[in-house]
Scaffold this motif. Structure first.
Motif, short mmCIF file in Angstrom:
data_model
loop_
_atom_site.label_atom_id
_atom_site.label_comp_id
_atom_site.label_asym_id
_atom_site.label_seq_id
_atom_site.Cartn_x
_atom_site.Cartn_y
_atom_site.Cartn_z
N ALA A 47 30.59 35.13 2.22
CA ALA A 47 30.20 33.77 1.84
C ALA A 47 31.38 32.82 1.97
O ALA A 47 31.23 31.68 2.42
CB ALA A 47 29.65 33.76 0.42
N GLY A 48 32.57 33.28 1.60
CA GLY A 48 33.77 32.46 1.74
C GLY A 48 34.09 32.15 3.18
O GLY A 48 34.46 31.03 3.53
N LEU A 49 33.95 33.14 4.06
CA LEU A 49 34.21 32.92 5.48
C LEU A 49 33.22 31.93 6.09
O LEU A 49 33.60 31.06 6.88
CB LEU A 49 34.16 34.25 6.24
N VAL A 50 31.97 32.05 5.71
CA VAL A 50 30.95 31.13 6.22
C VAL A 50 31.25 29.72 5.73
O VAL A 50 31.19 28.74 6.49
CB VAL A 50 29.54 31.58 5.80
N THR A 51 31.60 29.57 4.47
CA THR A 51 31.92 28.26 3.90
C THR A 51 33.14 27.66 4.58
O THR A 51 33.15 26.48 4.92
CB THR A 51 32.15 28.37 2.38
N PHE A 52 34.18 28.47 4.79
CA PHE A 52 35.40 27.97 5.42
C PHE A 52 35.13 27.51 6.85
O PHE A 52 35.62 26.47 7.27
CB PHE A 52 36.49 29.03 5.41
N SER A 53 34.33 28.29 7.58
CA SER A 53 34.05 27.89 8.97
C SER A 53 33.20 26.62 9.03
O SER A 53 33.33 25.83 9.95
CB SER A 53 33.37 29.02 9.74
N ALA A 54 32.33 26.42 8.04
CA ALA A 54 31.49 25.23 8.02
C ALA A 54 32.25 24.00 7.52
O ALA A 54 32.07 22.90 8.03
CB ALA A 54 30.26 25.46 7.15
N LEU A 55 33.11 24.19 6.54
CA LEU A 55 33.82 23.06 5.93
C LEU A 55 35.30 23.07 6.21
O LEU A 55 36.05 22.36 5.55
CB LEU A 55 33.60 23.08 4.41
N GLY A 56 35.74 23.88 7.16
CA GLY A 56 37.15 24.11 7.44
C GLY A 56 38.01 22.87 7.54
O GLY A 56 37.55 21.76 7.34
N PRO A 57 39.26 23.06 7.89
CA PRO A 57 40.20 21.93 7.92
C PRO A 57 39.90 20.98 9.06
O PRO A 57 40.11 21.28 10.23
CB PRO A 57 41.55 22.63 8.12
N TYR A 58 39.37 19.81 8.71
CA TYR A 58 39.01 18.84 9.73
C TYR A 58 40.20 18.05 10.25
O TYR A 58 40.10 17.38 11.25
CB TYR A 58 37.96 17.86 9.20
N ASP A 59 41.33 18.13 9.58
CA ASP A 59 42.49 17.36 10.02
C ASP A 59 43.07 17.90 11.32
O ASP A 59 43.85 17.24 11.96
CB ASP A 59 43.55 17.30 8.93
N THR A 60 42.68 19.10 11.76
CA THR A 60 43.19 19.66 13.00
C THR A 60 42.32 19.30 14.19
O THR A 60 42.64 19.64 15.31
CB THR A 60 43.29 21.19 12.90
#
Length: 144
Positions: A47-60
């Motif tokens: 669940a954490g991996l899915v959340t990170f990939s969906a909401l990941g760091p947009y500044d990059t």
């Protein structure tokens, strides 16, 4: 007189019956609890991996395709692999100001040759989209 021994049939108990696919009686409550905790931990990691990939760091993410003349930006990538981050022109990190965005150009030398004060260019050539951004040093940087 002859006596025959009468063998008695074996008695079956419940523990000798083949398993029907339910809970195995050989698992202790501690093992079942541990297995449930492992399952829960794996589920939380997924669940954490899915959340990170969906909401990941947009500044990059590269914002160079959205730049327009008058916009300012900072290169957060490298010289060879530029990534533009659009900023307010008075931001102390806004190093460059866009003079021209040419969505039809592929060669920066031709696209920026007629733009006065150009000090550099950013070029993207990709299968879906190509463009050239002509820019200069931002003279509004850090001013309020």
């Amino acid at each position: 007189m002859i006596a025959f021994a009468n063998p008695q049939p074996e008695e079956l108990t419940v523990s000798q019956l083949p398993s029907s696919g339910g809970l195995n009686a050989s698992h202790t409550p501690e093992q079942i609890r541990r297995n449930r905790l492992i399952f829960l931990a794996v589920l939380l990691v997924l669940a954490g991996l899915v959340t990170f990939s969906a909401l990941g760091p947009y500044d990059t993410k590269d914002q160079s395709a959205k730049l327009k003349p008058g916009d300012c930006f900072q290169n957060t990538g490298t010289k060879e692999n530029a990534k533009a981050e659009k900023l307010d022109c008075t931001d102390p990190h806004a190093d460059y100001k866009v003079l021209k965005m040419d969505k039809d150009a592929v060669v920066d030398t031709f696209a920026c040759s007629d733009v006065p004060d150009t000090t550099g260019s950013l070029t993207q050539v990709a299968a879906k989209e190509w463009f050239v951004v002509c820019f200069k040093e931002n003279d509004e940087k850090g001013k309020n």
